[in-house]
Write an enzyme that holds these catalytic residues in place. Structure first.
Site, PDB file in Angstrom:
ATOM      1  N   CYS A  72     -74.480 -27.529 -24.695  1.00 32.31           N
ATOM      2  CA  CYS A  72     -74.702 -26.975 -23.360  1.00 32.31           C
ATOM      3  C   CYS A  72     -75.037 -28.096 -22.381  1.00 32.31           C
ATOM      4  O   CYS A  72     -74.197 -28.969 -22.149  1.00 32.31           O
ATOM      5  CB  CYS A  72     -75.761 -25.880 -23.406  1.00 32.31           C
ATOM      6  N   HIS A 175     -73.738 -22.227 -27.429  1.00 34.12           N
ATOM      7  CA  HIS A 175     -74.926 -22.517 -28.220  1.00 34.12           C
ATOM      8  C   HIS A 175     -74.705 -22.163 -29.676  1.00 34.12           C
ATOM      9  O   HIS A 175     -74.872 -21.007 -30.073  1.00 34.12           O
ATOM     10  CB  HIS A 175     -76.116 -21.703 -27.682  1.00 34.12           C
ATOM     11  N   GLU A 177     -76.589 -22.742 -32.129  1.00 35.49           N
ATOM     12  CA  GLU A 177     -77.854 -22.325 -32.739  1.00 35.49           C
ATOM     13  C   GLU A 177     -78.185 -20.879 -32.380  1.00 35.49           C
ATOM     14  O   GLU A 177     -79.150 -20.297 -32.891  1.00 35.49           O
ATOM     15  CB  GLU A 177     -78.990 -23.268 -32.326  1.00 35.49           C
TER      16      GLU A 177
END
Lengths: 194, 291
Positions: A72, A175, A177
């Site tokens: 990001c 993202h 994660e």
């Protein structure tokens, strides 16, 4: 600054040994790097310079060719420049600039899950189907000048670049994660590179 | 193209997940960690954790607990409840949040949104408004600190939030809350017309059919709190229903369980399978993928 807990949690899930640090000496010992990011471009660059992190980053990534994954904002600061708030120079490892998404066409920010298409043979996406879902939350995107560096795109009003690669340096706009299983697979692929 | 988000809201009061009715009555449901884990496991698109303890202040906040809740959750998270300043918001993000949700602080002082978005980026700042119908038949956001409806109409409040740099609007209907009669669609339409920011609606879902009605308005996210906590695979079944019934909007159905060939009644309730079909899959086994 950023969502360090999520990245750490994901790396723990994958059994990867990691350290969070802004100490240049510690940073130089890394085998690979993840650059997360939530926040704004100018402040992120300011912090990197304030904590004398630019030199170790250049040494490890360019001279020592260690692998790096920017996520990001982390990906965005690896580009040449951004127009967020005020025109700011980036680290310059991706030949791209960061621009605001066009609000006439689509809602801004681009927030939610979108499907990502990626270049064949890209090691980051090994074992992940094309058009897989990943989570996005951003108002600015990377606009590349060197098309060879594009490794992933998504459709949001227009086709936008959401993945870049320059040699051992990778960047993704989404993202991993926070992208449930697809994200963990991508992180596993990245860790496996080193 | 982007999918419409199905969002699970976890309301927490005194450390318990609660079911709420008209923002007045609260019934305990269970522990937050469990609710969060199930939403994540069932492939919810986002989790919103709202702490509704009255006058919650930064010094009362338990960041360690936030870290524990979300450490192993790989789903996007928005956290709200008594956030009034940048430091608190930064810490919440540091400990696991992707976005912060601001309600009362915005009504008390709209410029707090500017402070937050200039540091975190507007994509991390959600303004949440709890709408009530006034005697004049207008929607106004309720200020929970002062316990009165704001001077602003909901439309004025939404525009003010956008002007100050909010990235997203989260609209709750106080009347619909806990009613199980569906979203307040009139409220949703007003808000959609007032802003081009992503809008998430919440309050009133009783049947999957209500999610379908919401999605057809063109909102970016359809949220529910009470709905998801009471049945196994609630998230997956709703997503299956929506992906079958709605061809225009995109739904992300990305779990191992996909309920192929499912059928539904007019409320969206999944119908049971024939015995023969169940016999056929009786001994199928699926091992969990190790990543």
């Amino acid at each position: 600054m950023g969502n360090l807990e999520s990245i750490s949690g994901a790396l723990d899930n994958l059994g990867c040994h990691y350290q969070i640090s802004r100490d240049p000496a510690v940073i130089r010992q890394g085998d690979a790097y993840i650059l997360p990011g939530v926040g704004a471009f100018p402040r992120a660059m300011e912090n990197l310079s304030r904590f004398s992190l630019l030199e170790p980053i250049f040494d490890e990534l360019i001279t020592n060719k260690k692998h790096c994954l920017g996520i990001c904002l982390g990906m965005q600061i690896l580009t040449k420049r951004s127009e967020e708030f005020v025109e700011t120079e980036g680290i310059g490892l991706f030949d791209a600039s960061v621009e605001e998404l066009d609000g006439d066409n689509v809602k801004v920010p681009h927030v939610g899950w979108n499907t990502v298409n990626y270049a064949d043979d890209c090691p980051l996406f090994k074992g992940i189907d094309k058009d897989s879902w990943f989570y996005f939350d951003h108002s600015y995107y990377t606009n590349p000048s060197d098309f060879d560096q594009i490794i992933a795109t998504t459709d949001y009003g227009q086709k936008i670049t959401v993945g870049l690669q320059n040699d051992s340096i990778y960047g993704v706009q989404f993202h991993p994660e926070k992208s449930q299983r697809n994200g963990l697979k991508l992180l596993r692929n990245f860790i496996s590179l080193s | 193209m982007i999918a419409t988000r199905l969002i699970g809201v976890v309301l927490v009061k005194n450390g318990w997940v609660v079911q709420s009715v008209k923002f007045e009555r609260y019934f305990p449901v269970g522990k937050p960690g469990i609710a969060i884990e199930y939403l994540d496991r069932w492939g919810i698109d986002e989790i919103v954790l709202l702490d509704i303890d009255k006058q919650l202040k930064m010094q009362d906040r338990n960041y360690e607990r936030i870290r524990r809740y979300f450490r192993n959750i790989r789903t996007p998270v928005a956290i709200g409840g008594g956030i009034t300043n940048v430091v608190d918001a930064q810490l919440l993000i540091r400990y696991g949040a992707d976005k912060v949700v601001i309600n009362t602080a915005f009504l008390e002082n709209p410029t707090v949104i500017q402070d937050l978005s200039s540091v975190l980026g507007s994509q991390a700042v959600v303004v949440s408004l709890d709408a009530k119908v006034t005697a004049e038949n207008e929607y106004r956001p309720v200020n929970h600190l002062r316990r009165i409806a704001s001077d602003l109409t909901i439309v004025e409040a939404v525009k003010l939030a956008q002007e100050n740099g909010a990235g997203e609007i989260f609209i709750n209907s106080i009347e619909a809350d806990g009613s199980k009669t569906g979203y307040d669609l009139r409220l949703a339409k007003q808000v959609l017309q007032a802003t081009n920011l992503p809008v998430v609606i919440c309050g009133g879902v009783g049947w999957p059919r209500h999610f379908l009605d919401g999605i057809r308005l063109g909102v970016s996210g359809i949220a529910a709190a009470n709905y998801f906590h009471f049945s196994e695979h609630s998230v997956i079944k709703v997503k299956k229903y929506l992906s079958v019934l709605d061809e225009e909007n995109i739904i992300r159905l990305n779990t191992d369980s996909t309920y192929d060939n499912a059928s539904f009644d007019e409320f969206g309730t999944m119908l049971p399978r024939e015995e023969q079909e169940l016999d056929e899959i009786r001994y199928d086994s699926y091992s969990e993928e190790i990543i």
